[in-house]
Write a protein that holds these residues in place. Sequence first.
Motif, mmCIF file in Angstrom:
data_model
loop_
_atom_site.group_PDB
_atom_site.id
_atom_site.type_symbol
_atom_site.label_atom_id
_atom_site.label_comp_id
_atom_site.label_asym_id
_atom_site.label_seq_id
_atom_site.Cartn_x
_atom_site.Cartn_y
_atom_site.Cartn_z
ATOM 1 N N ASP A 83 14.098 23.460 -11.365
ATOM 2 C CA ASP A 83 13.590 24.737 -10.891
ATOM 3 C C ASP A 83 12.236 25.036 -11.521
ATOM 4 N N GLN A 84 11.365 25.621 -10.729
ATOM 5 C CA GLN A 84 10.049 26.019 -11.220
ATOM 6 C C GLN A 84 10.136 27.460 -11.672
ATOM 7 N N GLY A 85 9.861 27.672 -12.961
ATOM 8 C CA GLY A 85 10.045 29.004 -13.491
ATOM 9 C C GLY A 85 8.800 29.866 -13.438
ATOM 10 N N PHE A 86 8.752 30.812 -12.526
ATOM 11 C CA PHE A 86 7.706 31.824 -12.520
ATOM 12 C C PHE A 86 8.261 33.057 -11.833
ATOM 13 N N VAL A 87 7.657 34.177 -12.116
ATOM 14 C CA VAL A 87 8.107 35.431 -11.533
ATOM 15 C C VAL A 87 7.413 35.617 -10.192
ATOM 16 N N PRO A 88 8.157 35.785 -9.104
ATOM 17 C CA PRO A 88 7.525 35.964 -7.797
ATOM 18 C C PRO A 88 6.739 37.264 -7.736
ATOM 19 N N LEU A 89 5.852 37.340 -6.788
ATOM 20 C CA LEU A 89 4.941 38.474 -6.668
ATOM 21 C C LEU A 89 5.636 39.685 -6.045
ATOM 22 N N GLY A 90 6.414 40.395 -6.839
ATOM 23 C CA GLY A 90 7.024 41.645 -6.411
ATOM 24 C C GLY A 90 7.820 41.543 -5.124
ATOM 25 N N TYR A 91 7.346 42.270 -4.114
ATOM 26 C CA TYR A 91 8.076 42.368 -2.862
ATOM 27 C C TYR A 91 7.753 41.235 -1.890
ATOM 28 N N ILE A 92 6.846 40.326 -2.236
ATOM 29 C CA ILE A 92 6.430 39.262 -1.321
ATOM 30 C C ILE A 92 7.606 38.413 -0.829
ATOM 31 N N PRO A 93 8.548 37.994 -1.697
ATOM 32 C CA PRO A 93 9.690 37.219 -1.187
ATOM 33 C C PRO A 93 10.501 37.976 -0.135
ATOM 34 N N TYR A 94 10.577 39.300 -0.280
ATOM 35 C CA TYR A 94 11.345 40.088 0.678
ATOM 36 C C TYR A 94 10.585 40.230 2.001
ATOM 37 N N VAL A 95 9.260 40.221 1.932
ATOM 38 C CA VAL A 95 8.457 40.188 3.151
ATOM 39 C C VAL A 95 8.703 38.874 3.879
ATOM 40 N N SER A 96 8.740 37.785 3.107
ATOM 41 C CA SER A 96 9.010 36.465 3.682
ATOM 42 C C SER A 96 10.395 36.420 4.314
ATOM 43 N N LEU A 97 11.389 36.981 3.620
ATOM 44 C CA LEU A 97 12.753 36.996 4.136
ATOM 45 C C LEU A 97 12.845 37.826 5.416
ATOM 46 N N THR A 98 12.177 38.966 5.430
ATOM 47 C CA THR A 98 12.170 39.812 6.627
ATOM 48 C C THR A 98 11.531 39.084 7.804
ATOM 49 N N PHE A 99 10.432 38.391 7.541
ATOM 50 C CA PHE A 99 9.758 37.628 8.592
ATOM 51 C C PHE A 99 10.679 36.536 9.132
ATOM 52 N N MET A 100 11.361 35.828 8.252
ATOM 53 C CA MET A 100 12.268 34.756 8.680
ATOM 54 C C MET A 100 13.390 35.296 9.549
ATOM 55 N N LEU A 101 13.995 36.391 9.108
ATOM 56 C CA LEU A 101 15.112 36.966 9.863
ATOM 57 C C LEU A 101 14.652 37.471 11.233
ATOM 58 N N THR A 102 13.504 38.132 11.264
ATOM 59 C CA THR A 102 12.991 38.695 12.521
ATOM 60 C C THR A 102 12.650 37.601 13.522
ATOM 61 N N THR A 103 11.898 36.600 13.073
ATOM 62 C CA THR A 103 11.495 35.527 13.992
ATOM 63 C C THR A 103 12.689 34.678 14.414
ATOM 64 N N THR A 104 13.643 34.475 13.514
ATOM 65 C CA THR A 104 14.835 33.701 13.886
ATOM 66 C C THR A 104 15.628 34.418 14.968
ATOM 67 N N MET A 105 15.795 35.725 14.830
ATOM 68 C CA MET A 105 16.499 36.497 15.850
ATOM 69 C C MET A 105 15.757 36.432 17.180
ATOM 70 N N ALA A 106 14.429 36.512 17.132
ATOM 71 C CA ALA A 106 13.631 36.440 18.361
ATOM 72 C C ALA A 106 13.762 35.069 19.016
ATOM 73 N N ILE A 107 13.742 34.017 18.196
ATOM 74 C CA ILE A 107 13.890 32.649 18.715
ATOM 75 C C ILE A 107 15.263 32.466 19.353
ATOM 76 N N LEU A 108 16.298 32.938 18.669
ATOM 77 C CA LEU A 108 17.667 32.798 19.194
ATOM 78 C C LEU A 108 17.834 33.570 20.493
ATOM 79 N N PHE A 109 17.306 34.785 20.538
ATOM 80 C CA PHE A 109 17.460 35.609 21.732
ATOM 81 C C PHE A 109 16.746 34.992 22.927
ATOM 82 N N LEU A 110 15.474 34.666 22.761
ATOM 83 C CA LEU A 110 14.686 34.166 23.888
ATOM 84 C C LEU A 110 15.133 32.767 24.306
ATOM 85 N N SER A 111 15.437 31.905 23.336
ATOM 86 C CA SER A 111 15.860 30.538 23.665
ATOM 87 C C SER A 111 17.205 30.526 24.371
ATOM 88 N N SER A 112 18.162 31.298 23.867
ATOM 89 C CA SER A 112 19.477 31.337 24.501
ATOM 90 C C SER A 112 19.387 31.937 25.896
#
Length: 335
Positions: free
Chosen positions: A3-32
């Motif tokens: 593991d690489q030990g560093f402190v992430p930049l505050g809320y940035i990981p949660y922005v990334s997680l939100t983006f992943m969840l949103t785009t994944t839902m959009a991909i699943l909806f439109l593709s299906s």
Amino acid sequence: MEDQGFVPLGYIPYVSLTFMLTTTMAILFLSSWVVYTIKTTRSLHKPHNIFVANLLISSMIIATAKCFISGTMIVSSAVGVESIINCHAYKLVQLPFLVDIISFVLIPVDKVIAIRSPFKHRRIMTPRNVGLIICSGWLIAIIPTAFRLVLDSDGVTNVPEYGTCVFVGKAFIEFLVAFILPTFISPLIATILNIYLTIKAYQIHKQITKESTLHGVNSQSERMTTLKKKQRNIKRHMKPIKMLLVIVLGSTIINMAFPPLYYIGEALIGSQAYQEIMQYMVAPNSIYLVLFLHPLVYGLYFKQVREPMMKHLRGVLGIHKVNSVAPQPQRTTRV
């Protein structure tokens, strides 16, 4: 792995997680939605559309698997629990990824056969054979995936804070061969086939022009009739090829845009925060944009697919077309 030990930049990981969840839902909806439309619309039961459905299914699996793995790592890191999933799980994503690449090749190959030998195409691309081709693609993809699963993962560094991994040394070469090279091979093949069909279309057009010059524009000779039939056949099959080229080139541009943007930004900004955002958030999440291109173009570009899609949506929402002509008021007679 380490593991690489560093402190992430505050809320940035949660922005990334939100983006992943949103785009994944959009991909699943439109593709299906597109896959369901192809399945339930008899006029779309053609080899090209079946290969498209297979492509969209593999894209949905990629998006779901990557979002689950990355999301689990980010949430586990946030709550201070050691994640049960690490970078080794990403090797499983290679299976649907390779199916995606194979589908990109099958679609233009199918169109080339249809243009060169339309009668042979009907005999070759029967529903049974199309199913066997798709199954063979999945089986072929299993072989390198299984091989990677038994390989050591030396050189892979977990970055659970961002739900991603860093590849160095032997692991980077393995990642390059497994993911990066196929990403550039499929656009190359699609581009070559598109150029071939464009040249073929130009040759037919040139022959028609020559025939018109010799025998007149309204010539009804057997040769002219045959040439015009070939021209219509090429035009009918060229649109899916151009559409595939748009997707492939768009994906390639997204992938190739990152290195120059990264180095330009590093030269201008040069902060550790910028490097971490680009390496651990922007680069890993760019694949969702590529996957979203697939259903977006295939579903909205083709009128044959778009119209039944809208029809299904109106049916689900309970919306029915009404006659645009307003009813005329009845005349009354006075007694």
